[in-house]
Design a protein around this motif. Structure first.
Motif, PDB file in Angstrom:
ATOM      1  N   ILE A 124      -3.286  -4.400  -5.728  1.00  0.00           N
ATOM      2  CA  ILE A 124      -2.165  -4.913  -6.537  1.00  0.00           C
ATOM      3  C   ILE A 124      -1.870  -4.083  -7.776  1.00  0.00           C
ATOM      4  CG2 ILE A 124      -2.488  -7.298  -5.741  1.00  0.00           C
ATOM      5  CD1 ILE A 124      -3.768  -7.797  -8.561  1.00  0.00           C
ATOM      6  N   CYS A 125      -2.871  -3.370  -8.324  1.00  0.00           N
ATOM      7  CA  CYS A 125      -2.642  -2.624  -9.554  1.00  0.00           C
ATOM      8  C   CYS A 125      -3.698  -1.539  -9.731  1.00  0.00           C
ATOM      9  CB  CYS A 125      -2.636  -3.557 -10.766  1.00  0.00           C
ATOM     10  SG  CYS A 125      -4.205  -4.421 -11.043  1.00  0.00           S
ATOM     11  N   TYR A 126      -3.424  -0.626 -10.662  1.00  0.00           N
ATOM     12  CA  TYR A 126      -4.382   0.446 -10.964  1.00  0.00           C
ATOM     13  C   TYR A 126      -4.227   0.842 -12.431  1.00  0.00           C
ATOM     14  CZ  TYR A 126      -0.382   3.633 -10.585  1.00  0.00           C
ATOM     15  OH  TYR A 126       0.827   4.258 -10.762  1.00  0.00           O
ATOM     16  N   GLY A 127      -5.206   1.562 -12.960  1.00  0.00           N
ATOM     17  CA  GLY A 127      -5.144   2.009 -14.352  1.00  0.00           C
ATOM     18  C   GLY A 127      -6.092   3.172 -14.581  1.00  0.00           C
ATOM     19  N   ARG A 128      -5.772   4.007 -15.564  1.00  0.00           N
ATOM     20  CA  ARG A 128      -6.629   5.145 -15.889  1.00  0.00           C
ATOM     21  C   ARG A 128      -7.891   4.653 -16.588  1.00  0.00           C
ATOM     22  NH1 ARG A 128      -6.585  10.638 -16.682  1.00  0.00           N
ATOM     23  NH2 ARG A 128      -4.378  10.872 -16.119  1.00  0.00           N
ATOM     24  N   ALA A 129      -9.048   5.155 -16.157  1.00  0.00           N
ATOM     25  CA  ALA A 129     -10.323   4.773 -16.777  1.00  0.00           C
ATOM     26  C   ALA A 129     -10.493   5.547 -18.092  1.00  0.00           C
ATOM     27  CB  ALA A 129     -11.468   5.074 -15.830  1.00  0.00           C
ATOM     28  N   LYS A 130     -10.497   4.814 -19.199  1.00  0.00           N
ATOM     29  CA  LYS A 130     -10.651   5.481 -20.503  1.00  0.00           C
ATOM     30  C   LYS A 130     -12.108   5.509 -20.954  1.00  0.00           C
ATOM     31  CE  LYS A 130      -9.595   1.268 -23.159  1.00  0.00           C
ATOM     32  NZ  LYS A 130      -8.699   0.660 -24.163  1.00  0.00           N
ATOM     33  N   GLU A 131     -12.923   4.619 -20.365  1.00  0.00           N
ATOM     34  CA  GLU A 131     -14.356   4.591 -20.713  1.00  0.00           C
ATOM     35  C   GLU A 131     -15.154   4.066 -19.530  1.00  0.00           C
ATOM     36  OE1 GLU A 131     -17.447   2.681 -24.013  1.00  0.00           O
ATOM     37  OE2 GLU A 131     -15.320   2.150 -24.097  1.00  0.00           O
ATOM     38  N   ILE A 132     -16.291   4.676 -19.273  1.00  0.00           N
ATOM     39  CA  ILE A 132     -17.198   4.234 -18.206  1.00  0.00           C
ATOM     40  C   ILE A 132     -18.588   4.148 -18.813  1.00  0.00           C
ATOM     41  CG2 ILE A 132     -18.148   4.739 -15.916  1.00  0.00           C
ATOM     42  CD1 ILE A 132     -15.663   6.491 -15.412  1.00  0.00           C
TER      43      ILE A 132
END
Length: 207
Positions: A57-65
């Motif tokens: 349904i959605c996605y996003g850039r990983a800014k922190e892991i």
């Protein structure tokens, strides 16, 4: 180099609300497989019954892991900039996820059905693009209904034609209702227009 996406399973409404509201997703460290460190984006695959619609349904850039401990369980926590809705939602069409799978951002943006995200080899992708030129109604059969457990595409079907890849023999069989053609994988790579003409010819015979 293509940016890698980790598509993670959301198994219940509580996990969905948590992920959407906090802009995060977490997965048990013991479930992670080789290559996860290349993750640049996170996408959410919502299991059937959690929402009215299910799929990616959605996605996003990983800014922190970062690692995180919850009780006795150790997780890898992924924080995203913000969620971007998949439009349209990538539908499961009879498939699902056991835990998570990996794909690329371009593949995610181009896909409308979950099995499309599985395709890894050049041959599988070349055939898929060829079939999409003819119709958007293509069925794909994998060797498992769970995408992250599947190892290969068993067959494609478009209208009256069945397409099978035999990697051992390095050939592709186009099986129509009245005739059958076999071409080598080398031909598929070197001369896709020829294979496309063969496919259209078989489709025409069954119409």
């Amino acid at each position: 180099m293509e940016e890698k996406v980790l598509v993670g399973l959301v198994k219940d409404r509580e996990e969905y609300i948590q992920s959407k509201q906090t802009g995060s997703y977490r997965i048990p460290i013991t479930k992670l497989k080789s290559g996860w460190q290349e993750t640049k984006y996170i996408a959410l695959y919502v299991k059937k019954g959690v929402l009215e619609q299910n799929g990616v349904i959605c996605y996003g850039r990983a800014k922190e892991i970062r690692p995180e401990k919850v009780g006795s369980e150790e997780y890898m926590q992924f924080e995203v900039d913000h969620w971007i809705n998949c439009n349209p939602i990538i539908k499961p069409v009879g498939y699902g996820l056991a835990v998570y799978m990996q794909t690329t951002l371009n593949h995610l943006k181009e896909s409308t059905e979950l099995p499309e995200l599985f395709m890894r080899s050049k041959e599988e992708k070349t055939l898929w693009r060829m079939l999409r030129r003819v119709s958007d109604k293509i069925s794909i059969e994998l060797d498992s209904v769970e995408i992250d457990i599947a190892t290969k595409v068993e067959e494609y079907r478009i209208k009256n034609v069945l397409i099978k890849i035999n990697k051992d023999k390095r050939e592709v069989s186009l099986i129509g209702s009245e005739a059958q053609k076999t071409v080598s994988l080398d031909t598929l790579q070197r001369n896709p227009p020829f294979v496309f003409r063969e496919l259209v010819g078989l489709l025409g015979r069954g119409s």
